[in-house]
Design a protein around this motif. Structure first.
Motif, mmCIF file in Angstrom:
data_model
loop_
_atom_site.group_PDB
_atom_site.id
_atom_site.type_symbol
_atom_site.label_atom_id
_atom_site.label_comp_id
_atom_site.label_asym_id
_atom_site.label_seq_id
_atom_site.Cartn_x
_atom_site.Cartn_y
_atom_site.Cartn_z
ATOM 1 N N ASP A 198 -35.006 25.803 -37.091
ATOM 2 C CA ASP A 198 -34.726 27.128 -36.545
ATOM 3 C C ASP A 198 -33.269 27.443 -36.847
ATOM 4 O O ASP A 198 -32.525 26.580 -37.308
ATOM 5 N N ILE A 199 -32.872 28.669 -36.574
ATOM 6 C CA ILE A 199 -31.492 29.092 -36.816
ATOM 7 C C ILE A 199 -30.948 29.724 -35.548
ATOM 8 O O ILE A 199 -31.650 30.433 -34.830
ATOM 9 N N GLU A 200 -29.689 29.448 -35.255
ATOM 10 C CA GLU A 200 -29.016 30.024 -34.100
ATOM 11 C C GLU A 200 -27.899 30.906 -34.650
ATOM 12 O O GLU A 200 -26.916 30.410 -35.192
ATOM 13 N N ARG A 258 -35.686 21.752 -34.457
ATOM 14 C CA ARG A 258 -36.188 21.998 -33.103
ATOM 15 C C ARG A 258 -36.589 20.678 -32.471
ATOM 16 O O ARG A 258 -37.410 19.945 -33.009
ATOM 17 N N ASP A 259 -36.005 20.375 -31.350
ATOM 18 C CA ASP A 259 -36.397 19.152 -30.654
ATOM 19 C C ASP A 259 -37.190 19.530 -29.412
ATOM 20 O O ASP A 259 -37.373 20.690 -29.101
ATOM 21 N N ASN A 285 -44.883 14.899 -38.129
ATOM 22 C CA ASN A 285 -44.633 16.340 -38.225
ATOM 23 C C ASN A 285 -44.373 16.896 -36.826
ATOM 24 O O ASN A 285 -45.085 16.569 -35.882
ATOM 25 N N THR A 286 -43.340 17.740 -36.673
ATOM 26 C CA THR A 286 -43.014 18.309 -35.365
ATOM 27 C C THR A 286 -43.363 19.785 -35.239
ATOM 28 O O THR A 286 -42.978 20.424 -34.271
ATOM 29 N N ASP A 320 -48.639 26.695 -31.869
ATOM 30 C CA ASP A 320 -48.483 27.643 -30.762
ATOM 31 C C ASP A 320 -47.032 28.118 -30.634
ATOM 32 O O ASP A 320 -46.769 29.303 -30.436
ATOM 33 N N VAL A 321 -46.093 27.192 -30.736
ATOM 34 C CA VAL A 321 -44.680 27.549 -30.633
ATOM 35 C C VAL A 321 -44.279 28.464 -31.780
ATOM 36 O O VAL A 321 -43.598 29.477 -31.574
#
Length: 143
Positions: A41-43, A90-91, A100-101, A105-106
Motif C-alpha cells: 500500500d502507499i501512504e 500491509r501487515d 501470500n498476504t 476482502d480487504v
C-alpha cells in the motif's frame, strides 16, 4: 484568502496519490495467487497534509525537536518523511500457507473506498474549473 491555483495543486496531488493507491491495489489483486507475495500500500496523506499546511501557512507542528549539540551530529530523520509518500507492506493480515498476504476482502474494500475518493476529487476539480470558467465569462462581459 485561499489561492485557487494552490488548492488545485493539492487536489491534483491527492488525485495522483489515489491513482497510485489504485495501481497498488490492482497489483495486489493480480497477485492474489502468487506464492510469497506481500500486499503493498502507499501512504501519501501525511505528505499532502504537510504541503497543505505549507500552502495555507498553518503551523500545527507539535513535534518535540531533538537538540543538536554538535555540528557534526547527524540530523534526525523522520519516518514517514512528511514530504514524501511511503510504500509499505500491509501487515496485520495472516499469510496463507503459501506465504501470500493478499486478502481479497480487504483489497476490494480498499478499492471501493479509493474509488469513492477519486470520484469526490474529480468532482472538486470539475467544480473548480466551472468556477474559473464563470469568472472568465463574467470578466469578458465587463470589458
Amino acid at each position: 484568502m485561499i489561492d485557487p491555483f494552490k488548492s488545485k495543486e493539492l487536489v491534483t496531488s491527492a488525485l495522483a496519490g489515489r491513482n497510485l493507491r489504485n495501481q497498488m491495489i490492482n497489483a495486489n489483486l493480480a497477485n492474489v495467487d502468487t506464492p510469497f507475495y506481500k500486499a503493498r500500500d502507499i501512504e501519501f496523506e501525511t505528505a499532502l497534509v504537510h504541503r497543505a499546511n505549507e500552502i495555507f501557512k498553518k503551523n500545527d507542528d507539535k513535534e518535540l525537536k531533538l537538540a543538536v549539540t554538535e555540528k557534526g551530529h547527524q540530523e534526525p530523520w523522520k519516518f514517514p518523511d512528511p514530504n514524501k509518500s511511503t510504500i509499505y507492506l500491509r501487515d496485520g493480515h495472516l499469510a496463507r500457507n503459501d506465504g501470500n498476504t493478499v486478502d481479497l476482502d480487504v483489497e476490494t474494500t480498499e478499492m471501493s473506498k479509493n474509488t469513492v475518493m477519486i470520484t469526490a476529487l474529480d468532482g472538486v476539480l470539475r467544480k473548480q474549473s466551472n468556477i474559473f470558467s464563470s469568472i472568465l465569462d463574467a470578466s469578458s462581459k465587463l470589458s
